[in-house]
Write an enzyme that holds these catalytic residues in place. Structure first.
Site, PDB file in Angstrom:
ATOM      1  N   GLY A  54       0.808  -1.217   0.000  1.00  0.00           N
ATOM      2  CA  GLY A  54       0.000   0.000   0.000  1.00  0.00           C
ATOM      3  C   GLY A  54       0.841   1.267   0.000  1.00  0.00           C
ATOM      4  O   GLY A  54       2.042   1.241  -0.241  1.00  0.00           O
ATOM      5  N   LEU A  93       0.632   3.655  -2.202  1.00  0.00           N
ATOM      6  CA  LEU A  93       1.144   3.452  -3.560  1.00  0.00           C
ATOM      7  C   LEU A  93       1.759   4.720  -4.155  1.00  0.00           C
ATOM      8  O   LEU A  93       1.305   5.821  -3.890  1.00  0.00           O
ATOM      9  CB  LEU A  93       0.004   2.952  -4.453  1.00  0.00           C
ATOM     10  CG  LEU A  93      -0.696   1.683  -3.945  1.00  0.00           C
ATOM     11  CD1 LEU A  93      -1.840   1.299  -4.879  1.00  0.00           C
ATOM     12  CD2 LEU A  93       0.287   0.525  -3.797  1.00  0.00           C
ATOM     13  N   HIS A  94       2.790   4.506  -4.942  1.00  0.00           N
ATOM     14  CA  HIS A  94       3.449   5.601  -5.655  1.00  0.00           C
ATOM     15  C   HIS A  94       3.677   5.158  -7.101  1.00  0.00           C
ATOM     16  O   HIS A  94       3.268   4.055  -7.486  1.00  0.00           O
ATOM     17  CB  HIS A  94       4.756   5.990  -4.965  1.00  0.00           C
ATOM     18  CG  HIS A  94       5.659   4.814  -4.699  1.00  0.00           C
ATOM     19  ND1 HIS A  94       6.305   4.127  -5.704  1.00  0.00           N
ATOM     20  CD2 HIS A  94       5.987   4.180  -3.549  1.00  0.00           C
ATOM     21  CE1 HIS A  94       7.011   3.153  -5.188  1.00  0.00           C
ATOM     22  NE2 HIS A  94       6.827   3.138  -3.881  1.00  0.00           N
ATOM     23  N   GLY A 123       6.115   3.994  -8.642  1.00  0.00           N
ATOM     24  CA  GLY A 123       6.794   2.698  -8.808  1.00  0.00           C
ATOM     25  C   GLY A 123       5.765   1.570  -8.841  1.00  0.00           C
ATOM     26  O   GLY A 123       5.768   0.724  -9.747  1.00  0.00           O
ATOM     27  N   HIS A 124       4.856   1.567  -7.848  1.00  0.00           N
ATOM     28  CA  HIS A 124       3.796   0.543  -7.827  1.00  0.00           C
ATOM     29  C   HIS A 124       2.933   0.635  -9.080  1.00  0.00           C
ATOM     30  O   HIS A 124       2.545  -0.367  -9.662  1.00  0.00           O
ATOM     31  CB  HIS A 124       2.865   0.745  -6.622  1.00  0.00           C
ATOM     32  CG  HIS A 124       3.528   0.601  -5.290  1.00  0.00           C
ATOM     33  ND1 HIS A 124       3.694   1.659  -4.433  1.00  0.00           N
ATOM     34  CD2 HIS A 124       4.028  -0.492  -4.664  1.00  0.00           C
ATOM     35  CE1 HIS A 124       4.281   1.236  -3.333  1.00  0.00           C
ATOM     36  NE2 HIS A 124       4.502  -0.059  -3.443  1.00  0.00           N
TER      37      HIS A 124
END
Ligand code: PAF
Length: 282
Positions: A31, A33-34, A36-37
C-alpha cells in the site's frame, strides 16, 4: 474495481475469471502506492486480462525494532490510483485473515542468499516476504506476478522460491522508477524532512556514478563499490548499511564485473533506511 477483504472473495472471483478463460496478474504491495507501484500495475494490465493488487502491510517481514506501526497507510487513495490504472481487484485483508494466531509455518530459503545485503541487518525479513508472497500466490493463483527491481534481492529470492517450489507463475521484474531528480520512488520517502530529502539524493548520485564507471569498462567491482562508498560518506546525513557488488542471481559477493552483477546499497538518511541499485552485464 472489486474490493475484497476475505480470501474466499478473491478465490470466488478468480475462479470465475479462469472459467471465462481470462489470465490473471498479481501485483503484491504494502500500500501507500506511488509511481513505482503504478508502473507494476500498468505492466500487469498490459500483459494480463485481469489484475489483482494486494494491499497488505505484512507484519512477518518486519523486525522487532522496525517501522511496522508507523508504516504509511492510505487505503482510499490507493483504491483511487488502482482504479485509475485499470486494476480489477484490490485485496486488502486484516492481519487476522492472513495469519492464524498460532500460525507456525513459514517459507524460507535456506541458502546464504537471504543472508546477504539487506538480510545482514534484517535477518527475518525475507522469510516473512517469502511466506506472505507464497500465501498470496496460493490465494490468487495468478499466471504472472509483478515485482520491482528496486527490491532487487527480494526479486531474486522470489524467482528462486518460485523455481524451487514449482509455483508455475511467471515472475515479471520491472525497472526502478525515479523522481525527476533521481531519487528512487519508495513509500518510505515520506519519512524524510526537507533536509533529508535533499541528502537522500546521494543514493542515486552514487548509483549513477557507479553505473558510469561500469559502462566505461571498469571490471573491478571493489573499485566501483569503493568510489560509491566514498561519495555516500561525503554526505553528513548519510550512514551506510551496505554498498556491495553481488552475483545477480545468487546474491553472493563478487570481485569482478562478469556476467550479471547487482551493485546494491542500503543507506540511512537520518532514521530512514533507503535502498537503491543497478545491474551491470559484464
Ligand atoms: O515489496 C513489497 O512491498 C513487499 O515486500 C511485498 C512483496 C508486497 C510482500 O509483503
Amino acid at each position: 474495481m472489486v474490493k475484497a477483504t476475505k480470501i474466499s472473495e478473491v478465490r470466488d472471483q478468480v475462479r470465475q475469471w479462469k472459467k471465462e478463460g481470462l489470465t490473471v496478474g498479481l501485483v503484491p504491495t504494502m500500500g501507500f502506492l506511488h509511481e513505482g507501484h503504478m508502473s507494476l500495475v500498468d505492466k500487469a494490465v498490459s500483459m494480463c486480462d485481469r489484475v489483482v493488487a494486494s494491499d497488505f502491510v505484512n507484519p512477518t517481514q518486519f523486525g522487532p525494532n522496525e517501522d511496522l506501526e508507523t508504516y504509511p497507510r492510505d487505503f482510499e487513495r490507493d483504491c483511487r490510483l488502482l482504479e485509475e490504472h485499470g486494476c480489477h481487484m484490490v485485496f486488502h485483508p486484516e492481519v487476522s485473515e492472513m495469519y492464524f494466531d498460532d500460525a507456525a509455518t513459514y517459507v524460507e530459503i535456506l541458502s546464504d542468499m537471504p543472508k546477504q545485503l539487506c538480510g545482514k541487518t534484517r535477518p527475518i525479513h525475507f522469510r516473512g516476504v517469502c511466506t506472505v508472497v507464497s500465501k498470496l500466490f496460493n490465494i490468487v493463483t495468478p499466471d504472472k506476478a509483478f515485482f520491482g527491481q528496486k527490491d532487487a534481492q527480494q526479486l531474486a529470492i522470489i524467482r528462486r522460491m518460485v523455481r524451487d517450489l514449482s509455483f508455475g507463475i511467471e515472475i515479471v521484474g520491472c525497472p526502478i522508477v525515479r523522481e525527476a531528480d533521481g531519487l528512487a520512488r519508495s513509500s518510505r520517502n515520506t519519512y524524510l524532512n526537507n533536509e533529508e530529502r535533499q541528502a537522500a539524493l546521494i543514493l542515486s548520485k552514487a548509483v549513477f556514478a557507479g553505473q558510469k564507471m561500469a559502462e566505461e569498462g571498469e571490471k573491478d567491482a571493489n573499485k566501483i563499490v569503493a568510489a560509491m562508498t566514498e561519495m555516500i560518506e561525503s554526505e553528513p546525513l548519510a550512514k551506510i548499511d551496505y554498498v556491495s557488488a553481488v552475483d545477480g542471481v545468487s546474491m553472493m559477493p563478487v570481485d569482478k564485473i562478469e556476467g550479471s552483477v547487482l551493485v546494491a546499497m542500503a543507506v540511512y538518511i537520518g532514521k530512514t533506511r533507503l535502498i537503491d541499485n543497478f545491474i551491470v552485464e559484464g
